[in-house]
Design a protein around this motif. Structure first.
Motif, PDB file in Angstrom:
ATOM      1  N   TRP A  33       0.857  -1.189   0.000  1.00 45.25           N
ATOM      2  CA  TRP A  33       0.000   0.000   0.000  1.00 45.25           C
ATOM      3  C   TRP A  33       0.891   1.237   0.000  1.00 45.25           C
ATOM      4  O   TRP A  33       1.909   1.275   0.672  1.00 45.25           O
ATOM      5  CB  TRP A  33      -0.899   0.013   1.236  1.00 45.25           C
ATOM      6  CG  TRP A  33      -1.989  -1.014   1.210  1.00 45.25           C
ATOM      7  CD1 TRP A  33      -1.906  -2.295   1.658  1.00 45.25           C
ATOM      8  CD2 TRP A  33      -3.317  -0.846   0.709  1.00 45.25           C
ATOM      9  NE1 TRP A  33      -3.107  -2.938   1.481  1.00 45.25           N
ATOM     10  CE2 TRP A  33      -3.989  -2.070   0.898  1.00 45.25           C
ATOM     11  CE3 TRP A  33      -3.997   0.220   0.126  1.00 45.25           C
ATOM     12  CZ2 TRP A  33      -5.318  -2.249   0.516  1.00 45.25           C
ATOM     13  CZ3 TRP A  33      -5.315   0.032  -0.245  1.00 45.25           C
ATOM     14  CH2 TRP A  33      -5.966  -1.181  -0.054  1.00 45.25           C
ATOM     15  N   PHE A  34       0.461   2.277  -0.742  1.00 51.30           N
ATOM     16  CA  PHE A  34       1.216   3.527  -0.851  1.00 51.30           C
ATOM     17  C   PHE A  34       0.273   4.706  -0.638  1.00 51.30           C
ATOM     18  O   PHE A  34      -0.919   4.626  -0.943  1.00 51.30           O
ATOM     19  CB  PHE A  34       1.832   3.656  -2.250  1.00 51.30           C
ATOM     20  CG  PHE A  34       2.827   2.593  -2.582  1.00 51.30           C
ATOM     21  CD1 PHE A  34       4.182   2.813  -2.403  1.00 51.30           C
ATOM     22  CD2 PHE A  34       2.425   1.364  -3.089  1.00 51.30           C
ATOM     23  CE1 PHE A  34       5.108   1.831  -2.718  1.00 51.30           C
ATOM     24  CE2 PHE A  34       3.341   0.382  -3.406  1.00 51.30           C
ATOM     25  CZ  PHE A  34       4.687   0.623  -3.216  1.00 51.30           C
ATOM     26  N   ARG A  35       0.811   5.805  -0.108  1.00 48.96           N
ATOM     27  CA  ARG A  35       0.108   7.087  -0.076  1.00 48.96           C
ATOM     28  C   ARG A  35       1.001   8.096  -0.765  1.00 48.96           C
ATOM     29  O   ARG A  35       2.142   8.310  -0.351  1.00 48.96           O
ATOM     30  CB  ARG A  35      -0.207   7.558   1.347  1.00 48.96           C
ATOM     31  CG  ARG A  35      -1.004   8.877   1.335  1.00 48.96           C
ATOM     32  CD  ARG A  35      -1.268   9.457   2.702  1.00 48.96           C
ATOM     33  NE  ARG A  35      -0.026   9.892   3.306  1.00 48.96           N
ATOM     34  CZ  ARG A  35       0.445   9.443   4.458  1.00 48.96           C
ATOM     35  NH1 ARG A  35      -0.202   8.557   5.147  1.00 48.96           N
ATOM     36  NH2 ARG A  35       1.587   9.895   4.932  1.00 48.96           N
ATOM     37  N   ASP A  36       0.498   8.708  -1.817  1.00 47.04           N
ATOM     38  CA  ASP A  36       1.267   9.676  -2.597  1.00 47.04           C
ATOM     39  C   ASP A  36       2.636   9.124  -2.981  1.00 47.04           C
ATOM     40  O   ASP A  36       3.643   9.815  -2.914  1.00 47.04           O
ATOM     41  CB  ASP A  36       1.407  11.000  -1.840  1.00 47.04           C
ATOM     42  CG  ASP A  36       0.059  11.668  -1.606  1.00 47.04           C
ATOM     43  OD1 ASP A  36      -0.844  11.496  -2.447  1.00 47.04           O
ATOM     44  OD2 ASP A  36      -0.094  12.352  -0.578  1.00 47.04           O
ATOM     45  N   GLY A  37       2.687   7.840  -3.337  1.00 48.07           N
ATOM     46  CA  GLY A  37       3.915   7.207  -3.799  1.00 48.07           C
ATOM     47  C   GLY A  37       4.831   6.681  -2.713  1.00 48.07           C
ATOM     48  O   GLY A  37       5.836   6.048  -3.011  1.00 48.07           O
ATOM     49  N   GLU A  38       4.513   6.916  -1.446  1.00 45.41           N
ATOM     50  CA  GLU A  38       5.361   6.436  -0.345  1.00 45.41           C
ATOM     51  C   GLU A  38       4.787   5.155   0.241  1.00 45.41           C
ATOM     52  O   GLU A  38       3.597   5.081   0.547  1.00 45.41           O
ATOM     53  CB  GLU A  38       5.475   7.504   0.753  1.00 45.41           C
ATOM     54  CG  GLU A  38       6.326   8.676   0.334  1.00 45.41           C
ATOM     55  CD  GLU A  38       6.694   9.555   1.511  1.00 45.41           C
ATOM     56  OE1 GLU A  38       6.918   9.020   2.612  1.00 45.41           O
ATOM     57  OE2 GLU A  38       6.745  10.773   1.309  1.00 45.41           O
ATOM     58  N   LEU A  39       5.658   4.164   0.425  1.00 47.84           N
ATOM     59  CA  LEU A  39       5.254   2.871   0.960  1.00 47.84           C
ATOM     60  C   LEU A  39       4.733   3.019   2.388  1.00 47.84           C
ATOM     61  O   LEU A  39       5.347   3.691   3.212  1.00 47.84           O
ATOM     62  CB  LEU A  39       6.449   1.909   0.935  1.00 47.84           C
ATOM     63  CG  LEU A  39       6.201   0.505   1.478  1.00 47.84           C
ATOM     64  CD1 LEU A  39       5.187  -0.236   0.621  1.00 47.84           C
ATOM     65  CD2 LEU A  39       7.509  -0.267   1.531  1.00 47.84           C
ATOM     66  N   LEU A  40       3.591   2.385   2.679  1.00 45.76           N
ATOM     67  CA  LEU A  40       2.997   2.432   4.005  1.00 45.76           C
ATOM     68  C   LEU A  40       3.285   1.129   4.747  1.00 45.76           C
ATOM     69  O   LEU A  40       3.290   0.056   4.156  1.00 45.76           O
ATOM     70  CB  LEU A  40       1.480   2.625   3.906  1.00 45.76           C
ATOM     71  CG  LEU A  40       1.021   3.910   3.228  1.00 45.76           C
ATOM     72  CD1 LEU A  40      -0.489   3.917   3.068  1.00 45.76           C
ATOM     73  CD2 LEU A  40       1.481   5.126   4.019  1.00 45.76           C
ATOM     74  N   LYS A  41       3.499   1.239   6.033  1.00 39.34           N
ATOM     75  CA  LYS A  41       3.754   0.078   6.899  1.00 39.34           C
ATOM     76  C   LYS A  41       2.719   0.077   8.025  1.00 39.34           C
ATOM     77  O   LYS A  41       2.094   1.099   8.306  1.00 39.34           O
ATOM     78  CB  LYS A  41       5.159   0.175   7.516  1.00 39.34           C
ATOM     79  CG  LYS A  41       6.278   0.267   6.505  1.00 39.34           C
ATOM     80  CD  LYS A  41       6.768  -1.095   6.163  1.00 39.34           C
ATOM     81  CE  LYS A  41       8.016  -0.964   5.278  1.00 39.34           C
ATOM     82  NZ  LYS A  41       8.324  -2.167   4.613  1.00 39.34           N
ATOM     83  N   ASP A  42       2.581  -1.076   8.688  1.00 40.82           N
ATOM     84  CA  ASP A  42       1.724  -1.140   9.878  1.00 40.82           C
ATOM     85  C   ASP A  42       2.263  -0.183  10.939  1.00 40.82           C
ATOM     86  O   ASP A  42       3.478   0.000  11.064  1.00 40.82           O
ATOM     87  CB  ASP A  42       1.726  -2.553  10.468  1.00 40.82           C
ATOM     88  CG  ASP A  42       0.704  -3.454   9.803  1.00 40.82           C
ATOM     89  OD1 ASP A  42      -0.347  -2.956   9.355  1.00 40.82           O
ATOM     90  OD2 ASP A  42       0.963  -4.663   9.739  1.00 40.82           O
ATOM     91  N   SER A  43       1.359   0.431  11.693  1.00 40.07           N
ATOM     92  CA  SER A  43       1.752   1.307  12.800  1.00 40.07           C
ATOM     93  C   SER A  43       0.638   1.268  13.836  1.00 40.07           C
ATOM     94  O   SER A  43      -0.334   0.526  13.682  1.00 40.07           O
ATOM     95  CB  SER A  43       1.986   2.741  12.307  1.00 40.07           C
ATOM     96  OG  SER A  43       0.761   3.338  11.915  1.00 40.07           O
TER      97      SER A  43
END
Length: 186
Positions: A105-115
């Motif tokens: 999953w990405f937001r505005d091209g940046e990879l998202l991780k669990d948090s």
């Protein structure tokens, strides 16, 4: 090369099977009765795969023999308010194959991780991204990618985050996460 506009006014430029000749600065001018807006992006293609990326490649032949799972539904835009949760959800046409389990999953091209505020789930036939408490910084263009034998398949949707109700009547909603590092610096 294709340009498309979503029902919410988001313009995208898609370059499929790009080559070194596609390296350039791309620009767009959008006009309406109130004025015009201009934007640009620089695209740099660093490597050419040649025959390995075409229809006669071994990768393509293997893909025909064994079908990868693909998206069964379209990722929908989300309209939420600050401090409220939201979920992006997609389902697949079949169970994910072993090489497809690394969904990103990405937001505005940046990879998202669990948090602590963000939970990513992946089942056999679906995947989801849940944000437990939305902030203005969570607004943006989200995309989900499924690995395929010849690259990846992607879906995109925009998440709109409206201001939360003001804590006191007449006051503005909560501001963006603003940080001040050095107030004396020019």
């Amino acid at each position: 090369l294709g340009c498309s506009q979503s029902e919410f006014g988001m313009l995208t430029l898609d370059i499929s099977r790009c080559s070194l000749d596609d390296s350039a600065e791309y620009s767009v001018v959008v006009k309406n009765p109130y004025g015009e807006a201009y934007s640009f992006a620089t695209v740099l293609v660093r490597k050419y795969y040649g025959k390995e990326s075409g229809f006669d490649s071994e990768i393509y032949k293997r893909t025909l023999m064994r079908q990868d799972a693909d998206f069964a539904s379209t990722l929908k835009p989300v309209f939420t308010r600050e401090k409220e949760p939201f979920t992006l959800f997609c389902s697949f046409t079949a169970d994910l194959q072993e090489h497809q389990r690394d969904i990103r999953w990405f937001r505005d091209g940046e990879l998202l991780k669990d948090s602590d505020r963000r939970q990513i789930k992946c089942g056999d036939c679906d995947a989801s991204l849940t944000v437990s408490c939305a902030y203005k910084e969570d607004e943006g263009f989200y995309s989900v990618r499924i690995p395929t034998q010849d690259g990846y398949s992607e879906q995109r949707a925009y998440v709109f985050v409206r201001d939360a109700a003001a804590a006191t009547a007449g006051a503005p909603g909560s501001p963006l996460n603003v940080q001040c590092h050095d107030v004396n610096r020019n």
